[in-house]
Design an enzyme around this catalytic site. Structure first.
Site, PDB file in Angstrom:
ATOM      1  N   GLU A 122       0.865  -1.189   0.000  1.00 15.71           N
ATOM      2  CA  GLU A 122       0.000   0.000   0.000  1.00 15.71           C
ATOM      3  C   GLU A 122       0.904   1.243   0.000  1.00 15.71           C
ATOM      4  OE1 GLU A 122      -3.335   1.269   0.097  1.00 15.71           O
ATOM      5  OE2 GLU A 122      -2.101   3.099   0.172  1.00 15.71           O
ATOM      6  N   ASP A 172      -6.344  -4.001  -5.481  1.00 16.62           N
ATOM      7  CA  ASP A 172      -7.454  -3.247  -4.913  1.00 16.62           C
ATOM      8  C   ASP A 172      -7.084  -1.768  -4.947  1.00 16.62           C
ATOM      9  OD1 ASP A 172      -8.746  -2.825  -1.530  1.00 16.62           O
ATOM     10  OD2 ASP A 172      -9.489  -2.134  -3.484  1.00 16.62           O
TER      11      ASP A 172
HETATM   12  N1  SAM Z   1     -10.685  -1.296  -0.639  1.00 20.41           N
HETATM   13  C1  SAM Z   1     -11.456  -0.102  -0.847  1.00 20.41           C
HETATM   14  C2  SAM Z   1     -12.875  -0.493  -1.088  1.00 20.41           C
HETATM   15  O1  SAM Z   1     -13.471  -1.165  -0.274  1.00 20.41           O
HETATM   16  O2  SAM Z   1     -13.398  -0.133  -2.144  1.00 20.41           O
HETATM   17  C3  SAM Z   1     -10.985   0.801  -1.956  1.00 20.41           C
HETATM   18  C4  SAM Z   1      -9.686   0.737  -2.496  1.00 20.41           C
HETATM   19  S1  SAM Z   1      -8.337   1.085  -1.520  1.00 20.41           S
HETATM   20  C5  SAM Z   1      -8.750   2.362  -0.453  1.00 20.41           C
HETATM   21  C6  SAM Z   1      -7.306   1.840  -2.733  1.00 20.41           C
HETATM   22  C7  SAM Z   1      -5.888   1.976  -2.240  1.00 20.41           C
HETATM   23  O3  SAM Z   1      -4.953   1.920  -3.312  1.00 20.41           O
HETATM   24  C8  SAM Z   1      -5.614   3.308  -1.524  1.00 20.41           C
HETATM   25  O4  SAM Z   1      -5.354   3.063  -0.173  1.00 20.41           O
HETATM   26  C9  SAM Z   1      -4.428   3.916  -2.273  1.00 20.41           C
HETATM   27  O5  SAM Z   1      -3.550   4.602  -1.420  1.00 20.41           O
HETATM   28  C10 SAM Z   1      -3.801   2.657  -2.868  1.00 20.41           C
HETATM   29  N2  SAM Z   1      -2.920   2.904  -4.012  1.00 20.41           N
HETATM   30  C11 SAM Z   1      -3.122   3.750  -5.049  1.00 20.41           C
HETATM   31  N3  SAM Z   1      -2.079   3.701  -5.907  1.00 20.41           N
HETATM   32  C12 SAM Z   1      -1.197   2.785  -5.410  1.00 20.41           C
HETATM   33  C13 SAM Z   1       0.070   2.281  -5.842  1.00 20.41           C
HETATM   34  N4  SAM Z   1       0.638   2.722  -6.975  1.00 20.41           N
HETATM   35  N5  SAM Z   1       0.688   1.345  -5.076  1.00 20.41           N
HETATM   36  C14 SAM Z   1       0.109   0.890  -3.927  1.00 20.41           C
HETATM   37  N6  SAM Z   1      -1.088   1.337  -3.448  1.00 20.41           N
HETATM   38  C15 SAM Z   1      -1.731   2.277  -4.194  1.00 20.41           C
END
Ligand code: SAM
Length: 305
Positions: A122, A172
């Site tokens: 993450e 995700d």
């Molecule tokens: N799991 C959630 C749901 O129930 O819909 C939504 C998705 S989750 C919050 C998306 C995550 O992807 C975020 O915490 C964001 O910081 C992370 N993220 C975005 N770009 C990323 C990358 N390049 N590498 C790792 N994590 C990333």
């Protein structure tokens, strides 16, 4: 106002006392939730992070003005993105989650007793910390001893992964604007394919058939060029996602055939291990198979029929 970044003005300027999800990703429409109280607002190195108490969906996590999850309907997304791939292969042992900082996918992966190791990469530690504080029933996934948290960019993490390491990769991610943009591009899918064993599977967040057929078309084309096993699109309903639906790309690498539409490794909702972090609220084997049934307009593009 063309876009908002979750600042207070997105609370009051459209409908006072409501959060309106305005974004260039869905022009001309905006889902709104009544705000009881703003619980957290912060800006990390990557995005604006906000948590508010809504009047009908529990607490809500917002990143750069886009709803990521609500306590009421997160089960639909977390359960489907985890069990669609893991219930399609026998005995998944090593699983990687990219993104998913709230911990919900971890909670779902941990329901599979065959899993021995869960890595999560993450990019934003603020999301992890905020989820642990405000969404304990989601972040409970971090309590599993099989979980290793890596804070960093999923793109770089995968480049360093030895070939054939994982049985399953679950991406995700947030939407393809901001830090997640590269997670929708072909080089990333190629690094996922390299990190998977023969017959390994990937499930990635793949937007809305009502809003993003152009994005989905590109994702499908990239996946068909990259994954030489099966390539499928599934979808589910999440009321607080734009258009009320979200999709998933499910692909397998060359090797043992994977038939995503018929789960060979179903999780038994009554199994005590499956219920460790609370009962399944959404996923079951019937909805698994049904998720691959597409409306004609989408099937034409996705199946190239
Ligand atoms: N799991 C959630 C749901 O129930 O819909 C939504 C998705 S989750 C919050 C998306 C995550 O992807 C975020 O915490 C964001 O910081 C992370 N993220 C975005 N770009 C990323 C990358 N390049 N590498 C790792 N994590 C990333």
């Amino acid at each position: 106002m063309e876009s908002n970044n979750g600042t207070p003005d997105s609370i009051s300027s459209v409908i006072p006392g409501w959060f309106s999800e305005i974004s260039p990703m869905w022009p001309g429409e905006a889902h709104s939730l009544k705000v009881e109280k703003i619980l957290f607002q912060g800006k990390s190195d990557y995005q604006n992070v906000m948590v508010f108490q809504s009047s009908t969906y529990g607490k809500v996590l917002v990143l750069d003005g886009v709803i990521q999850l609500t306590e009421r309907d997160e089960c639909a997304y977390q359960e489907m993105i985890a069990h669609l791939p893991l219930s399609s292969i026998p005995n998944p042992k090593k699983v990687l989650v990219i993104g998913g900082g709230d911990g919900g996918v971890l909670r779902e992966v941990s329901r599979h007793a065959s899993v021995e190791k869960i890595d999560i990469c993450e990019i934003d530690k603020m999301v992890v910390d905020v989820s642990k504080e405000y969404f304990p029933n989601v972040a409970v996934g971090y309590d599993d001893p099989r979980v290793s948290l890596h804070i960093g960019d999923g793109v770089a993490f995968l480049k360093a992964v030895p070939e054939g390491t994982y049985d399953a990769v679950i991406v995700d991610s947030s939407d393809p604007i901001g830090p997640a943009q590269e997670l929708f591009e072909k080089p990333f899918f190629e690094s996922v394919a390299k990190a998977l064993r023969p017959g390994g599977v990937v499930c990635t967040q793949a937007e809305s058939i009502w809003l993003h057929m152009h994005i989905i078309e590109d994702i499908v084309a990239n996946c068909r060029q990259t994954f030489k096993g099966s390539v499928n699109y599934a979808w589910t309903t999440v009321p607080t996602y734009p258009s009320g639906v979200i999709g998933f790309m499910l692909c397998s690498t060359e090797g043992p055939t994977v038939d995503f539409k018929h789960p060979i490794n179903p999780i038994d909702a009554d199994d005590s291990h499956v219920k460790t972090n609370g009962p399944l609220k959404f996923y079951n084997s019937e909805i698994h198979s049904a998720a691959f049934c597409l409306p004609s307009f989408a099937r034409k593009v996705i199946d190239q029929k």
